[in-house]
Design a protein around this motif. Structure first.
Motif, PDB file in Angstrom:
ATOM      1  N   PRO A  73     -10.882  -1.326   4.345  1.00 25.95           N
ATOM      2  CA  PRO A  73      -9.788  -1.272   3.360  1.00 25.95           C
ATOM      3  C   PRO A  73      -8.534  -0.624   3.927  1.00 25.95           C
ATOM      4  O   PRO A  73      -8.601   0.290   4.756  1.00 25.95           O
ATOM      5  N   LEU A  74      -7.409  -1.112   3.483  1.00 23.72           N
ATOM      6  CA  LEU A  74      -6.109  -0.569   3.861  1.00 23.72           C
ATOM      7  C   LEU A  74      -5.494   0.037   2.598  1.00 23.72           C
ATOM      8  O   LEU A  74      -5.223  -0.685   1.621  1.00 23.72           O
ATOM      9  N   ASN A  75      -5.315   1.346   2.603  1.00 23.41           N
ATOM     10  CA  ASN A  75      -4.869   2.046   1.396  1.00 23.41           C
ATOM     11  C   ASN A  75      -3.477   2.643   1.570  1.00 23.41           C
ATOM     12  O   ASN A  75      -3.099   3.077   2.659  1.00 23.41           O
ATOM     13  N   PHE A  76      -2.738   2.652   0.470  1.00 21.34           N
ATOM     14  CA  PHE A  76      -1.438   3.333   0.444  1.00 21.34           C
ATOM     15  C   PHE A  76      -1.607   4.610  -0.368  1.00 21.34           C
ATOM     16  O   PHE A  76      -2.119   4.602  -1.484  1.00 21.34           O
ATOM     17  N   ALA A  77      -1.185   5.722   0.228  1.00 24.08           N
ATOM     18  CA  ALA A  77      -1.268   7.006  -0.463  1.00 24.08           C
ATOM     19  C   ALA A  77      -0.050   7.828  -0.083  1.00 24.08           C
ATOM     20  O   ALA A  77       0.614   7.570   0.922  1.00 24.08           O
ATOM     21  N   GLY A  78       0.243   8.834  -0.874  1.00 23.52           N
ATOM     22  CA  GLY A  78       1.372   9.698  -0.562  1.00 23.52           C
ATOM     23  C   GLY A  78       2.664   9.196  -1.185  1.00 23.52           C
ATOM     24  O   GLY A  78       2.673   8.339  -2.085  1.00 23.52           O
ATOM     25  N   THR A  79       3.757   9.719  -0.699  1.00 25.31           N
ATOM     26  CA  THR A  79       5.071   9.392  -1.246  1.00 25.31           C
ATOM     27  C   THR A  79       6.017   9.004  -0.123  1.00 25.31           C
ATOM     28  O   THR A  79       5.824   9.349   1.040  1.00 25.31           O
ATOM     29  N   VAL A  80       7.042   8.258  -0.511  1.00 27.38           N
ATOM     30  CA  VAL A  80       8.116   7.917   0.415  1.00 27.38           C
ATOM     31  C   VAL A  80       9.351   8.696  -0.006  1.00 27.38           C
ATOM     32  O   VAL A  80       9.422   9.260  -1.101  1.00 27.38           O
ATOM     33  N   ALA A 230      -4.479  -4.622  15.207  1.00 32.40           N
ATOM     34  CA  ALA A 230      -5.426  -4.969  14.156  1.00 32.40           C
ATOM     35  C   ALA A 230      -4.984  -6.285  13.522  1.00 32.40           C
ATOM     36  O   ALA A 230      -3.845  -6.724  13.690  1.00 32.40           O
ATOM     37  N   ARG A 231      -5.904  -6.887  12.790  1.00 31.42           N
ATOM     38  CA  ARG A 231      -5.610  -8.150  12.108  1.00 31.42           C
ATOM     39  C   ARG A 231      -5.619  -7.891  10.614  1.00 31.42           C
ATOM     40  O   ARG A 231      -6.584  -7.355  10.071  1.00 31.42           O
ATOM     41  N   LEU A 232      -4.537  -8.267   9.951  1.00 29.02           N
ATOM     42  CA  LEU A 232      -4.442  -8.117   8.508  1.00 29.02           C
ATOM     43  C   LEU A 232      -5.250  -9.247   7.873  1.00 29.02           C
ATOM     44  O   LEU A 232      -4.785 -10.383   7.778  1.00 29.02           O
ATOM     45  N   THR A 233      -6.480  -8.955   7.484  1.00 33.58           N
ATOM     46  CA  THR A 233      -7.361 -10.002   6.964  1.00 33.58           C
ATOM     47  C   THR A 233      -7.028 -10.385   5.528  1.00 33.58           C
ATOM     48  O   THR A 233      -7.259 -11.523   5.117  1.00 33.58           O
ATOM     49  N   GLN A 234      -6.501  -9.439   4.774  1.00 36.85           N
ATOM     50  CA  GLN A 234      -6.191  -9.722   3.374  1.00 36.85           C
ATOM     51  C   GLN A 234      -5.111  -8.765   2.894  1.00 36.85           C
ATOM     52  O   GLN A 234      -5.086  -7.595   3.279  1.00 36.85           O
ATOM     53  N   LEU A 235      -4.173  -9.286   2.106  1.00 36.84           N
ATOM     54  CA  LEU A 235      -3.085  -8.462   1.567  1.00 36.84           C
ATOM     55  C   LEU A 235      -3.044  -8.648   0.063  1.00 36.84           C
ATOM     56  O   LEU A 235      -2.728  -9.725  -0.444  1.00 36.84           O
ATOM     57  N   SER A 236      -3.412  -7.593  -0.656  1.00 32.19           N
ATOM     58  CA  SER A 236      -3.450  -7.671  -2.112  1.00 32.19           C
ATOM     59  C   SER A 236      -2.149  -7.208  -2.750  1.00 32.19           C
ATOM     60  O   SER A 236      -1.905  -7.477  -3.928  1.00 32.19           O
ATOM     61  N   ALA A 237      -1.326  -6.500  -1.993  1.00 35.28           N
ATOM     62  CA  ALA A 237      -0.047  -6.041  -2.529  1.00 35.28           C
ATOM     63  C   ALA A 237       0.915  -7.221  -2.640  1.00 35.28           C
ATOM     64  O   ALA A 237       0.855  -8.172  -1.861  1.00 35.28           O
ATOM     65  N   SER A 238       1.818  -7.148  -3.583  1.00 37.45           N
ATOM     66  CA  SER A 238       2.837  -8.183  -3.763  1.00 37.45           C
ATOM     67  C   SER A 238       4.151  -7.520  -4.131  1.00 37.45           C
ATOM     68  O   SER A 238       4.185  -6.397  -4.666  1.00 37.45           O
ATOM     69  N   VAL A 239       5.226  -8.201  -3.837  1.00 40.39           N
ATOM     70  CA  VAL A 239       6.549  -7.657  -4.120  1.00 40.39           C
ATOM     71  C   VAL A 239       6.705  -7.422  -5.616  1.00 40.39           C
ATOM     72  O   VAL A 239       6.419  -8.293  -6.441  1.00 40.39           O
ATOM     73  N   GLY A 240       7.132  -6.219  -5.966  1.00 42.28           N
ATOM     74  CA  GLY A 240       7.304  -5.839  -7.361  1.00 42.28           C
ATOM     75  C   GLY A 240       6.117  -5.100  -7.942  1.00 42.28           C
ATOM     76  O   GLY A 240       6.237  -4.494  -9.011  1.00 42.28           O
ATOM     77  N   GLY A 245      -3.171   2.900  -4.116  1.00 42.68           N
ATOM     78  CA  GLY A 245      -4.537   2.507  -3.820  1.00 42.68           C
ATOM     79  C   GLY A 245      -4.631   1.451  -2.735  1.00 42.68           C
ATOM     80  O   GLY A 245      -3.819   1.385  -1.813  1.00 42.68           O
ATOM     81  N   LYS A 246      -5.627   0.580  -2.866  1.00 37.44           N
ATOM     82  CA  LYS A 246      -5.868  -0.448  -1.850  1.00 37.44           C
ATOM     83  C   LYS A 246      -4.784  -1.522  -1.907  1.00 37.44           C
ATOM     84  O   LYS A 246      -4.507  -2.087  -2.970  1.00 37.44           O
ATOM     85  N   ILE A 247      -4.196  -1.770  -0.748  1.00 39.15           N
ATOM     86  CA  ILE A 247      -3.163  -2.801  -0.674  1.00 39.15           C
ATOM     87  C   ILE A 247      -3.590  -3.970   0.213  1.00 39.15           C
ATOM     88  O   ILE A 247      -2.848  -4.944   0.365  1.00 39.15           O
TER      89      ILE A 247
END
Length: 440
Positions: A73-80, A230-240, A245-247
């Motif tokens: 899994p590829l997760n987004f956490a924290g703040t920008v 690495a290879r991005l096998t799946q991307l669940s995030a979308s613009v907007g 969590g998991k992206i």
């Protein structure tokens, strides 16, 4: 005809008949010596084989399946860093996707944008759990410094975030066309931004200006991945969409072979062992074993066609599902001790057109150091004192015993080294048995 001639003819004919009958009877009569000789077994002759000089290699053969490593899994956490005019409580949104599913992710690249800020990638195993700025210390800082150095922005790998690291971060962000996040100005004399001003700190005046802001790395603007590229096998995030969590998921970018061998065979080699991968169309690729992990797999059910699995110094088995490895050492519960094996090619892109296909994997578990003298195992004998020897035939029944030291044994052949003073050469004939009758 005259009576005298008739009498003479009869006498001659009689003599001939008697001679023929005597010869016939005599041919059927044997002396006692002849009879004994006729019952003796024929003289035994020697069966020989040539001594060879060649490289002797012991292998384990099994099947595997070509594919990418298991996705993680590829997760987004924290703040920008908040965009200009955005409040601190504003929900971060995905504003741009920089990499598409199926594409490669490289160290230092931008994965996506969140609220207009970059989410970058570096190699590392320590998760990004805090904002990194001047004065921070720890393994995550050391990991950042090492990653920056690897992608061409060198900084001392000290584990302490200082001015050199700030400069490297600034250059990295600029190379991706972004401005780095900055920390609030430091009070003069304050060693750590995280520490509140001391009551004794003199007020800032024109003579004591605040230290300039330095580049920081917010916790949400950097993701560390253990394996890169690495290879991005799946991307669940979308613009907007909300960035939380998991992206998506990632895997290794290079195709590899995953298979299983019997645990007993896996004990013959270690990770790093030389291997060869052969595809169904007969193409062969040099490879090496990169990982071994012991487990248990179901043995083929009765009446089904299971693969042979691994086979020391033998051929790959056929049948069974691609990538499965059967075993003849199954227990009563239907399971067998197996070891999962991962094999990587020297050219990681050579199997690009074989993804998902079954292949034959041959692992080298032992080899002679260069060419060696090799004889059939049946030529080797052992004396009562434990010494080994072979019998060399010189023809016409003449032989010589040569003491040898046996070495690697593979598929009915064995390496031998003549003992001191012994003579054995390639092409010599060694005795492997005898046959009744014939000539040597």
């Amino acid at each position: 005809m005259a009576p005298t001639k008739k009498v003479l003819l009869c006498v001659v004919s009689g003599v001939v008949v008697v001679g023929v009958v005597g010869w016939a009877v005599g041919s059927q009569v044997q002396s006692p010596a002849d009879a004994a000789a006729a019952h003796q077994p024929p003289v035994a002759s020697l069966i020989t084989a040539s001594v060879e000089k060649r490289v002797l290699t012991s292998t384990v053969v099994t099947q595997g399946t070509v594919g990418y490593a298991a996705a993680r899994p590829l997760n987004f956490a924290g703040t920008v860093e908040p965009s200009q005019g955005a409040g601190s409580g504003t929900q971060p949104l995905v504003t741009k996707l920089a990499v598409k599913a199926g594409h490669e992710i490289n160290a230092g690249s931008v994965l996506l944008e969140v609220s207009g800020r970059p989410v970058l990638v570096l190699k590392g195993s320590v998760p990004m759990y805090r904002t990194l700025s001047r004065g921070a210390t720890g393994d995550d800082v050391r990991q950042l410094q090492r990653g920056l150095t690897d992608i061409g922005f060198p900084t001392p790998v000290t584990g302490t975030y200082g001015a050199a690291t700030e400069h490297a971060v600034s250059r990295w962000y600029a190379s991706r066309h972004y401005s780095p996040a900055t920390a609030p100005p430091e009070e003069p004399g304050s060693p750590e931004r995280s520490q509140p001003p001391s009551p004794t700190t003199p007020p800032r005046t024109a003579a004591t200006p605040a230290a300039p802001a330095g580049a920081t790395v917010p916790s949400g603007e950097l993701i560390f991945l253990r394996d890169l590229p690495a290879r991005l096998t799946q991307l669940s995030a979308s613009v907007g969409a909300q960035a939380t969590g998991k992206i998506g998921s990632v895997s290794g970018s290079a195709l590899q072979v995953q298979g299983e061998v019997r645990a007993s065979d896996a004990q013959l080699f270690k990770a790093g062992a030389t291997a060869t991968v052969q595809t169904l169309d007969g193409k062969q690729f040099p490879a090496s074993v990169t990982a071994l992990a012991t487990g248990a797999s179901k043995a083929p059910a009765a009446g089904t066609s299971g693969g042979k699995g691994s086979n020391a110094a033998g051929d790959a088995g056929s049948g069974g599902a691609a990538g499965d490895a059967g075993s003849s050492t199954s227990g009563g519960d239907g399971t067998s001790a197996t070891t999962s094996m991962r094999v990587a090619l020297r050219n990681p892109h050579a199997l690009a057109s074989y993804n998902g296909q079954a292949v034959k994997v041959t692992v080298q578990v032992g080899s002679t150091k260069g060419k060696a003298l090799v004889v059939p195992v049946s030529a080797l004998s052992t004396r009562a004192d434990g010494r080994a020897w072979v019998r060399v035939s010189h023809g016409r029944g003449k032989t010589t015993d040569v003491a040898v030291t046996p070495g690697l044994s593979v598929a009915g052949a064995v390496q031998v080294t003549p003992a001191q003073g012994g003579a054995l050469n390639s092409g010599d004939q060694v005795v492997i048995g005898t046959r009744q009758g014939g000539s040597s």
